[in-house]
Design a protein around this motif. Structure first.
Motif, PDB file in Angstrom:
ATOM      1  N   ASP A 218      50.914  37.656  33.120  1.00 15.41           N
ATOM      2  CA  ASP A 218      49.520  37.496  32.698  1.00 15.41           C
ATOM      3  C   ASP A 218      48.715  36.945  33.875  1.00 15.41           C
ATOM      4  O   ASP A 218      48.342  35.771  33.915  1.00 15.41           O
ATOM      5  CB  ASP A 218      49.440  36.549  31.498  1.00 15.41           C
ATOM      6  N   LEU A 219      48.424  37.816  34.837  1.00 12.33           N
ATOM      7  CA  LEU A 219      47.739  37.379  36.045  1.00 12.33           C
ATOM      8  C   LEU A 219      46.308  36.928  35.756  1.00 12.33           C
ATOM      9  O   LEU A 219      45.803  35.989  36.384  1.00 12.33           O
ATOM     10  CB  LEU A 219      47.733  38.497  37.084  1.00 12.33           C
ATOM     11  N   GLY A 220      45.654  37.592  34.797  1.00 12.97           N
ATOM     12  CA  GLY A 220      44.289  37.201  34.461  1.00 12.97           C
ATOM     13  C   GLY A 220      44.228  35.802  33.885  1.00 12.97           C
ATOM     14  O   GLY A 220      43.380  34.982  34.277  1.00 12.97           O
ATOM     15  N   GLY A 221      45.124  35.494  32.950  1.00 13.11           N
ATOM     16  CA  GLY A 221      45.162  34.157  32.372  1.00 13.11           C
ATOM     17  C   GLY A 221      45.547  33.104  33.387  1.00 13.11           C
ATOM     18  O   GLY A 221      44.998  31.998  33.403  1.00 13.11           O
ATOM     19  N   SER A 222      46.503  33.453  34.256  1.00 14.46           N
ATOM     20  CA  SER A 222      46.922  32.533  35.306  1.00 14.46           C
ATOM     21  C   SER A 222      45.770  32.228  36.259  1.00 14.46           C
ATOM     22  O   SER A 222      45.511  31.071  36.599  1.00 14.46           O
ATOM     23  CB  SER A 222      48.100  33.140  36.079  1.00 14.46           C
ATOM     24  N   ARG A 223      45.082  33.280  36.673  1.00 15.24           N
ATOM     25  CA  ARG A 223      43.956  33.096  37.594  1.00 15.24           C
ATOM     26  C   ARG A 223      42.874  32.211  36.977  1.00 15.24           C
ATOM     27  O   ARG A 223      42.323  31.332  37.657  1.00 15.24           O
ATOM     28  CB  ARG A 223      43.373  34.458  37.968  1.00 15.24           C
ATOM     29  N   GLU A 224      42.585  32.441  35.717  1.00 16.73           N
ATOM     30  CA  GLU A 224      41.553  31.655  35.032  1.00 16.73           C
ATOM     31  C   GLU A 224      41.897  30.167  35.046  1.00 16.73           C
ATOM     32  O   GLU A 224      41.038  29.311  35.297  1.00 16.73           O
ATOM     33  CB  GLU A 224      41.406  32.149  33.592  1.00 16.73           C
ATOM     34  N   LEU A 225      43.164  29.842  34.769  1.00 18.70           N
ATOM     35  CA  LEU A 225      43.584  28.443  34.771  1.00 18.70           C
ATOM     36  C   LEU A 225      43.534  27.839  36.169  1.00 18.70           C
ATOM     37  O   LEU A 225      43.015  26.732  36.372  1.00 18.70           O
ATOM     38  CB  LEU A 225      44.999  28.325  34.205  1.00 18.70           C
ATOM     39  N   TYR A 226      44.086  28.566  37.149  1.00 19.54           N
ATOM     40  CA  TYR A 226      44.085  28.052  38.520  1.00 19.54           C
ATOM     41  C   TYR A 226      42.664  27.839  39.043  1.00 19.54           C
ATOM     42  O   TYR A 226      42.380  26.841  39.717  1.00 19.54           O
ATOM     43  CB  TYR A 226      44.843  28.998  39.445  1.00 19.54           C
ATOM     44  N   GLU A 227      41.774  28.765  38.751  1.00 19.38           N
ATOM     45  CA  GLU A 227      40.390  28.621  39.212  1.00 19.38           C
ATOM     46  C   GLU A 227      39.715  27.415  38.565  1.00 19.38           C
ATOM     47  O   GLU A 227      38.964  26.680  39.226  1.00 19.38           O
ATOM     48  CB  GLU A 227      39.600  29.903  38.921  1.00 19.38           C
ATOM     49  N   ALA A 228      39.988  27.200  37.280  1.00 25.54           N
ATOM     50  CA  ALA A 228      39.400  26.052  36.580  1.00 25.54           C
ATOM     51  C   ALA A 228      39.929  24.736  37.157  1.00 25.54           C
ATOM     52  O   ALA A 228      39.165  23.790  37.383  1.00 25.54           O
ATOM     53  CB  ALA A 228      39.700  26.138  35.084  1.00 25.54           C
ATOM     54  N   VAL A 229      41.231  24.690  37.404  1.00 31.50           N
ATOM     55  CA  VAL A 229      41.833  23.471  37.962  1.00 31.50           C
ATOM     56  C   VAL A 229      41.306  23.207  39.367  1.00 31.50           C
ATOM     57  O   VAL A 229      40.922  22.084  39.704  1.00 31.50           O
ATOM     58  CB  VAL A 229      43.376  23.599  37.984  1.00 31.50           C
ATOM     59  N   PHE A 230      41.260  24.257  40.195  1.00 36.02           N
ATOM     60  CA  PHE A 230      40.805  24.095  41.578  1.00 36.02           C
ATOM     61  C   PHE A 230      39.339  23.647  41.615  1.00 36.02           C
ATOM     62  O   PHE A 230      38.967  22.763  42.394  1.00 36.02           O
ATOM     63  CB  PHE A 230      40.984  25.409  42.335  1.00 36.02           C
ATOM     64  N   ALA A 231      38.511  24.231  40.762  1.00 39.37           N
ATOM     65  CA  ALA A 231      37.099  23.842  40.716  1.00 39.37           C
ATOM     66  C   ALA A 231      36.955  22.382  40.305  1.00 39.37           C
ATOM     67  O   ALA A 231      36.120  21.647  40.861  1.00 39.37           O
ATOM     68  CB  ALA A 231      36.344  24.746  39.741  1.00 39.37           C
ATOM     69  N   GLN A 232      37.767  21.959  39.357  1.00 39.24           N
ATOM     70  CA  GLN A 232      37.725  20.565  38.912  1.00 39.24           C
ATOM     71  C   GLN A 232      38.165  19.625  40.025  1.00 39.24           C
ATOM     72  O   GLN A 232      37.560  18.567  40.252  1.00 39.24           O
ATOM     73  CB  GLN A 232      38.627  20.393  37.693  1.00 39.24           C
ATOM     74  N   GLN A 233      39.209  20.015  40.753  1.00 41.25           N
ATOM     75  CA  GLN A 233      39.692  19.185  41.856  1.00 41.25           C
ATOM     76  C   GLN A 233      38.641  19.061  42.954  1.00 41.25           C
ATOM     77  O   GLN A 233      38.403  17.975  43.477  1.00 41.25           O
ATOM     78  CB  GLN A 233      40.993  19.770  42.416  1.00 41.25           C
ATOM     79  N   VAL A 234      38.001  20.173  43.293  1.00 38.00           N
ATOM     80  CA  VAL A 234      36.977  20.149  44.338  1.00 38.00           C
ATOM     81  C   VAL A 234      35.773  19.330  43.890  1.00 38.00           C
ATOM     82  O   VAL A 234      35.226  18.536  44.661  1.00 38.00           O
ATOM     83  CB  VAL A 234      36.544  21.589  44.701  1.00 38.00           C
ATOM     84  N   SER A 235      35.367  19.464  42.633  1.00 38.12           N
ATOM     85  CA  SER A 235      34.201  18.739  42.134  1.00 38.12           C
ATOM     86  C   SER A 235      34.423  17.233  42.126  1.00 38.12           C
ATOM     87  O   SER A 235      33.476  16.454  42.206  1.00 38.12           O
ATOM     88  CB  SER A 235      33.844  19.216  40.724  1.00 38.12           C
TER      89      SER A 235
END
Length: 341
Positions: A218-235
């Motif tokens: 499930d690459l789409g679901g994986s990408r969605e989670l990783y992007e959300a986590v990375f954005a939170q970490q950067v913010s």
């Protein structure tokens, strides 16, 4: 006051404890891992526990609960759960805390490697926080800031949720992905309710979920989670931290599998430079991101660049057998044999 990263979104704790305890947490707490705990109890003690027996778990159940004769440990656990939840619902937090402390000890004695006692510890810590918040609120004046949480309770909450995450990781390592995914889903929900959605433990659990989804295709679901986590970490200003770089590495892997080569290259190249500068040429993480870059170049059809990167990894690896084994496993896990066109 809790130290360091353990403190996060303190006002959220005071406002959300009742709702969190009243929703899904109690249901999951009441039924989590009962089958495996039963198996552990049966394997260690037989279906009945003799109160006069010499086995440690039998003695623990007897001495902790005051039961005599033959005691079924799962019946004891079920009763302690029901009594603790009933006391919590009735507002008797001190009585509830006593029950949960006893319950946690019994569960850990019967099945120390299971997660039942950790869920109990989360319920225990939430109730302790609720009690301290209630006491503090009684003496508060209007407009005063929310009190700091009880350090003992807060640390128990953080540590228990982190330990449950490690159980999920263990499930992944032995290939029990359904168990790992189910545990991560429930754990992330509970962590977000009690710790706050941006707490490092929550982001760590979501990252693990991203890895599980990627492994299952499930690459789409994986990408969605990783992007959300990375954005939170950067913010939160954590863009330079090791955890965010590992998230970038994982996200880069998913992106090139989705043939988002440019976005993947940007992330992986930046991560490779950072690892090389901060950790050194021979560090395992530096070599792993170079392997990932090599696989990306191969997927792009840039075979000479891919072979050059792989040769660099092999040259840096030297005679380190542990590194060689990890690299072999890493490449194998990508499902690609070197030299494929």
């Amino acid at each position: 006051m809790p130290a360091g990263s353990r403190k996060s979104n303190v006002p959220l704790i005071a406002l959300s404890l009742v709702a969190a305890i009243g929703l899904g947490l109690i249901g999951y707490f009441m039924y989590f891992d009962d089958d495996e705990t039963t198996a552990a109890a049966d394997g260690a003690e037989g279906k009945k526990v003799s109160a006069t027996g010499v086995k440690p778990a039998s003695e623990k159940v007897k001495s902790s609960t005051g039961e005599t004769g033959e005691v079924n440990p799962m019946q004891v656990i079920a009763r302690l759960k029901q009594e603790g939840v009933a006391l919590q619902a009735a507002g008797d937090f001190e009585g509830c805390i006593k029950k949960f402390k006893l319950l946690s000890k019994v569960q850990e004695k019967i099945d120390p490697k299971g997660g039942s006692h950790l869920w109990t510890n989360i319920m225990l810590s939430a109730t302790m926080l609720q009690l301290s918040s209630s006491k503090a609120g009684q003496g508060m004046k209007p407009g005063e800031p929310a009190p700091e949480p009880d350090p003992e309770a807060w640390n128990l909450l953080v540590d228990s949720s982190a330990a449950l995450h490690e159980i999920a990781v263990d499930f992944c390592e032995v290939g029990e992905l359904e168990k790992a995914e189910g545990l991560c889903q429930q754990l992330a929900q509970v962590q977000a309710q009690l710790l706050g959605p941006a707490h490092p433990n929550v982001l760590q659990t979501l990252s693990t979920m991203g890895g599980i989804l990627a492994y299952r295709g499930d690459l789409g679901g994986s990408r969605e989670l990783y992007e959300a986590v990375f954005a939170q970490q950067v913010s939160q200003g954590q863009g330079g931290d090791l955890t965010s770089k590992l998230t970038a590495l994982s996200l880069g892997h998913v992106l090139w599998q989705q043939r988002e080569f440019e976005a993947s290259s940007k992330l992986l190249e930046a991560t490779e430079v950072s690892f090389k500068t901060e950790l050194g040429q021979g560090d395992m993480l530096t070599m792993l991101v170079r392997v990932e870059l090599a696989l990306l170049r191969q997927a792009e059809g840039k075979r000479p660049e891919a072979e050059a990167l792989f040769a660099l990894v092999m040259a840096t690896e030297g005679d380190n057998e542990d590194v060689a084994k990890q690299l072999d496993c890493f490449i194998l896990n990508q499902g690609r044999a070197w030299g494929e066109s």
